[in-house]
Enzyme design. Structure first.
Site, short mmCIF file in Angstrom:
data_model
loop_
_atom_site.label_atom_id
_atom_site.label_comp_id
_atom_site.label_asym_id
_atom_site.label_seq_id
_atom_site.Cartn_x
_atom_site.Cartn_y
_atom_site.Cartn_z
N HIS A 328 12.00 -31.98 -1.66
CA HIS A 328 11.68 -33.06 -0.71
C HIS A 328 12.81 -33.25 0.31
O HIS A 328 12.57 -33.24 1.52
CB HIS A 328 11.42 -34.37 -1.46
CG HIS A 328 11.12 -35.53 -0.53
ND1 HIS A 328 9.85 -35.85 -0.13
CD2 HIS A 328 11.95 -36.40 0.10
CE1 HIS A 328 9.90 -36.87 0.70
NE2 HIS A 328 11.17 -37.23 0.86
N GLU A 329 14.02 -33.45 -0.16
CA GLU A 329 15.11 -33.76 0.79
C GLU A 329 15.37 -32.58 1.73
O GLU A 329 15.69 -32.77 2.91
CB GLU A 329 16.38 -34.18 0.06
CG GLU A 329 16.24 -35.34 -0.93
CD GLU A 329 15.61 -36.62 -0.35
OE1 GLU A 329 15.53 -36.75 0.88
OE2 GLU A 329 15.17 -37.47 -1.15
N HIS A 332 13.07 -32.34 4.66
CA HIS A 332 13.46 -33.20 5.78
C HIS A 332 14.32 -32.48 6.82
O HIS A 332 14.49 -32.99 7.93
CB HIS A 332 14.24 -34.41 5.28
CG HIS A 332 13.39 -35.53 4.79
ND1 HIS A 332 12.39 -36.09 5.54
CD2 HIS A 332 13.42 -36.23 3.61
CE1 HIS A 332 11.83 -37.09 4.85
NE2 HIS A 332 12.43 -37.19 3.67
N GLU A 351 8.37 -38.87 6.70
CA GLU A 351 7.97 -38.89 5.29
C GLU A 351 6.60 -38.28 5.02
O GLU A 351 6.39 -37.71 3.96
CB GLU A 351 8.05 -40.32 4.75
CG GLU A 351 9.45 -40.93 4.78
CD GLU A 351 10.51 -40.12 4.01
OE1 GLU A 351 10.14 -39.20 3.25
OE2 GLU A 351 11.71 -40.41 4.19
N TYR A 403 4.31 -41.99 2.63
CA TYR A 403 4.49 -40.78 1.80
C TYR A 403 3.13 -40.22 1.34
O TYR A 403 2.65 -39.25 1.92
CB TYR A 403 5.38 -41.07 0.59
CG TYR A 403 6.81 -41.49 0.89
CD1 TYR A 403 7.86 -40.59 0.73
CD2 TYR A 403 7.13 -42.78 1.28
CE1 TYR A 403 9.19 -40.96 0.95
CE2 TYR A 403 8.44 -43.15 1.51
CZ TYR A 403 9.47 -42.25 1.35
OH TYR A 403 10.76 -42.62 1.57
ZN LIG Z 1 11.85 -38.52 2.29
#
Ligand SMILES: [Zn+2]
Length: 541
Positions: A328-329, A332, A351, A403
């Protein structure tokens, strides 16, 4: 930021908000911000875990966009304090207004020229009560009792710990970060390590250089007793330097778990295009909180296990196939660090796409069925409390639904495109055409409409600006199927794939009844579960 904030955001944001002058100073492009364009920062600080303080300076270089301006807004949140500001070595007056500080420059600025000020500051910055979801510094200790310091400040703002233009629309073209850490400890910030300076007392200053535009909240401070190992990834733009900083005693665990970085890069370069910061390398840094997407310096606190702290948020089992924080990170880096919102009200751009990147990671490594099940499974945490888009110009984000609901909206779009190569080219196109830019939701919505080849305004209005989930209403009259959308915005239309007696069929429902002639009576109709909609037979009894 990692999902999970939905629990606190949902309730906090659902409450009626009243906005103050301070919210406007923080969240809008004020006249004292608009006339200058950031070109460079040099943040140069000493961090002292003994008394939880930070002191130093930030040099701000800027280009003048509008003539004859002399008043400049710099942000720094109390209890941090600016002690002085200099220009060309001479003190200039500065006036505090809450979190904003107005600097009176030496003379009216000439359009097209470059200027520079140096802001000196110090204090004990706000401590984060619930990192990474509440902003501030975390002053922790590792298992050996050594200081372990980290920042997390998305939303609340980088001006919690350093003076800057704390609005997302403007980024410096490059940045130098110099952090003096106590004896025996190391600082890891963003970009490449350019040098380490030793001081008489045993402390060291780590000089980092970021060669690309960087957003405020992405600036990283991590001080600890770190081990270091390096690897290389051969990617679409050549060799990418990977540098890893686990706590010293977690080196073996890290080498095993963080190997997923390679799988991550393989999947994301496939779907989104080249990693956007080759010049700055990619780093994972262990921190005492769950994790954050700090640019080229992703912070990690997921306990060296798969899932989200060992759990699968989708409830399908697929979420245990990967380390949530790595995937996830790092997602980004494309959607947050490469393509960055101008206003946090449009945080879905970060997100929703990044939540969807988890599904695309699964798609690449485990196939489309796995990806579909994962994104559908995430619907169980959608709240439909308030709209995904927040309030503009007051630093107010929208629902945590950005999200799972945002990713389900993107999944709808993927079905509408109905051609995965085209879908992939659109995702790569976004990262190419908005490369290193800050954007508005209108830019992203228009881009998607244009490249998908259909006006998607009603879809975005429905899923981003409304909380209702479209309901496909249908009724059968002999061999005629009637259908329409209900529970929607007035102008809603969206194609949807259904099966009628097992035969796939595309419908183009609007909010008025339409008809489809059937081959036989009493059809069995099912909506493709990949669409985030409901369906109801509304035949009169
Ligand atoms: Zn995030």
């Amino acid at each position: 930021m990692a999902l999970g904030s939905i629990l606190c955001l949902g309730t906090a944001a659902a409450q009626a908000q009243e906005f103050t002058r301070q919210d406007t100073l923080r969240g809008s492009i004020t006249p004292e911000r608009a006339w200058w364009d950031l070109s460079f920062y040099h943040l140069d600080i000493a961090v002292n875990p003994q008394d939880s303080s930070i002191s130093g300076s930030n040099t701000i270089r800027y280009k003048v966009l509008e003539p004859n301006q002399q008043r400049m807004q710099v942000d720094l949140q109390p209890p941090m304090r600016i002690s002085r500001v200099t220009q060309q070595g001479k003190d200039v007056p500065v006036q505090q207004d809450g979190n904003a500080w107005f600097v009176q420059l030496r003379e009216p600025q000439q359009a097209g020229t470059e200027g520079e000020i140096k802001v000196y500051y110090s204090g004990k910055p706000q401590v984060s009560e619930n990192p990474p979801w509440s902003g501030g510094i975390t002053w922790a200790r590792d298992a050996n009792g050594k200081p372990w310091v980290a920042n997390s400040n998305q939303g609340d703002g980088a001006s919690l710990w350093w003076p800057c233009k704390d609005h997302m629309y403007d980024e410096p073209d490059s940045m130098r970060i110099s952090v003096r850490a106590p004896k025996g400890l190391m600082d890891v910030s963003n970009g490449q390590l350019k040098g380490v300076q030793e001081h008489a007392d045993g402390s060291k200053t780590y000089h980092w250089y970021v060669a690309n535009p960087i957003n405020n909240y992405g600036v990283n401070l991590s001080i600890g007793d770190y081990a270091h190992y390096a690897e290389t990834y051969k990617g679409e733009k050549g060799e990418l330097a990977l540098n890893f900083f686990p706590l010293r005693y977690n080196l073996d665990k890290a080498k095993k778990q963080w190997a997923q970085t390679h799988q991550m890069l393989e999947a994301f370069e496939h779907w989104f295009g080249p990693y956007p910061f080759y010049e700055d390398g990619f780093k994972l840094i262990e921190v005492p909180y769950l994790g954050m997407e700090h640019q080229s310096a992703v912070t990690y606190g997921n306990g060296y296990q798969n899932g989200y702290r060992g759990r699968d948020l989708s409830g399908t089992g697929w979420g245990l196939k990967f380390d949530f924080i790595i995937i996830h990170e790092a997602g980004h880096e494309w959607f947050a660090n490469n393509i960055t919102y101008k206003d946090v009200a449009d945080m879905w751009i970060h997100e929703s796409f990044t939540n969807y990147s988890e599904s695309l990671f699964l798609d690449y490594h485990y196939g489309t069925q796995a990806a579909n099940e994962y994104v559908i499974g995430l619907r169980n945490i959608i709240q439909n409390d308030i709209p995904i888009i927040g309030v503009y110009n007051v630093n107010q984000e929208g629902s945590g639904d950005m999200y799972p609901k945002g990713s389900n909206m993107l999944h709808n779009l993927r079905q509408i495109v109905n051609n995965d190569e085209k879908w992939r080219s659109i995702l790569r196109g976004l990262n190419k055409d908005f490369y290193h830019q800050t954007v508005t939701t209108q830019q992203i919505e228009s881009y998607l409409s244009q490249h998908i080849g259909r006006d998607l305004t009603p879809v975005f209005d429905q899923y981003l600006r409304d909380v209702r989930i479209p309901r496909l209403e249908y009724r059968v009259n002999g061999k005629t199927l009637q259908y329409r959308w209900a529970n929607t915005v007035d102008t809603f239309n969206m194609p949807v794939k259904v099966t009628v007696n097992g035969e796939a069929q595309w419908l183009e429902p609007t909010t008025t009844w339409q008809e489809l002639k059937l081959k036989k009576k009493k059809p069995k109709l099912e909506v493709d579960p990949n669409f985030y909609v409901t369906a109801q037979n509304v035949a009169a009894a």
